[in-house]
Design a protein around this motif. Structure first.
Motif, PDB file in Angstrom:
ATOM      1  N   THR A 172       8.077  -9.153  -4.743  1.00  0.00           N
ATOM      2  CA  THR A 172       9.468  -8.866  -4.410  1.00  0.00           C
ATOM      3  C   THR A 172       9.818  -9.594  -3.129  1.00  0.00           C
ATOM      4  O   THR A 172       9.003  -9.655  -2.205  1.00  0.00           O
ATOM      5  N   THR A 173      11.036 -10.138  -3.059  1.00  0.00           N
ATOM      6  CA  THR A 173      11.495 -10.789  -1.832  1.00  0.00           C
ATOM      7  C   THR A 173      12.788 -10.134  -1.365  1.00  0.00           C
ATOM      8  O   THR A 173      13.558  -9.593  -2.166  1.00  0.00           O
ATOM      9  N   LEU A 200      12.479 -13.867   5.905  1.00  0.00           N
ATOM     10  CA  LEU A 200      12.222 -13.578   4.501  1.00  0.00           C
ATOM     11  C   LEU A 200      11.020 -12.642   4.466  1.00  0.00           C
ATOM     12  O   LEU A 200      10.022 -12.894   5.144  1.00  0.00           O
ATOM     13  N   GLN A 201      11.123 -11.569   3.705  1.00  0.00           N
ATOM     14  CA  GLN A 201       9.995 -10.650   3.552  1.00  0.00           C
ATOM     15  C   GLN A 201       9.592 -10.628   2.082  1.00  0.00           C
ATOM     16  O   GLN A 201      10.440 -10.581   1.199  1.00  0.00           O
ATOM     17  N   LYS A 254      -3.783  -3.147  -3.139  1.00  0.00           N
ATOM     18  CA  LYS A 254      -3.295  -3.351  -1.780  1.00  0.00           C
ATOM     19  C   LYS A 254      -1.896  -3.922  -1.848  1.00  0.00           C
ATOM     20  O   LYS A 254      -1.520  -4.585  -2.824  1.00  0.00           O
ATOM     21  N   ARG A 255      -1.121  -3.668  -0.802  1.00  0.00           N
ATOM     22  CA  ARG A 255       0.190  -4.308  -0.689  1.00  0.00           C
ATOM     23  C   ARG A 255       0.099  -5.320   0.442  1.00  0.00           C
ATOM     24  O   ARG A 255      -0.155  -4.972   1.592  1.00  0.00           O
ATOM     25  N   LEU A 256       0.286  -6.574   0.083  1.00  0.00           N
ATOM     26  CA  LEU A 256       0.320  -7.661   1.054  1.00  0.00           C
ATOM     27  C   LEU A 256       1.778  -7.919   1.398  1.00  0.00           C
ATOM     28  O   LEU A 256       2.600  -8.173   0.509  1.00  0.00           O
ATOM     29  N   THR A 257       2.111  -7.816   2.669  1.00  0.00           N
ATOM     30  CA  THR A 257       3.467  -8.067   3.138  1.00  0.00           C
ATOM     31  C   THR A 257       3.457  -9.361   3.925  1.00  0.00           C
ATOM     32  O   THR A 257       2.589  -9.573   4.770  1.00  0.00           O
ATOM     33  N   LEU A 258       4.428 -10.219   3.643  1.00  0.00           N
ATOM     34  CA  LEU A 258       4.561 -11.501   4.336  1.00  0.00           C
ATOM     35  C   LEU A 258       5.928 -11.579   4.986  1.00  0.00           C
ATOM     36  O   LEU A 258       6.925 -11.149   4.400  1.00  0.00           O
TER      37      LEU A 258
END
Length: 103
Positions: free
Chosen positions: A35-36, A62-63, A6-10
């Motif tokens: 990665t940010t 910030l991602q 899964k890709r968790l995006t914050l």
């Protein structure tokens, strides 16, 4: 057994960058990496925007992207919920269909 990724995006306020990155790096067992990027949010929700952001029409954020096994998503979100309960951290999860490296 097939590993489901899964890709968790914050999305977080840029002021949280160091604290958030440190919390993710301190996780045990360790994350495979992340990665940010500094990004800008557009749309509604300018009530908490700075004057500069309101004038520009975008909010600085910030991602972070983390690709991890499906079973680790809850562990990461639980840590973040405990450490950043009132930070208005936004997140979502997406399936990863394939992943690799071209060499």
């Amino acid at each position: 057994m097939t590993l489901i990724l899964k890709r968790l995006t914050l999305l977080a306020a840029r002021e949280l960058e160091e604290t958030l990155v440190e919390a993710l790096l301190d996780l045990q067992p360790a994350l495979p990496g992340f990665t940010t990027a500094l990004v800008a949010g557009h749309g509604e929700g300018f009530a908490r925007a700075s004057v500069q952001e309101s004038v520009r029409g975008r909010i600085d954020r910030l991602q972070l992207w983390i690709v991890l096994p499906e079973g680790d998503v809850k562990r990461v979100l639980d840590l973040l919920a405990a450490r950043f309960a009132h930070s208005r951290l936004r997140w979502w999860v997406e399936p990863v269909e394939a992943m690799g490296e071209l060499a």
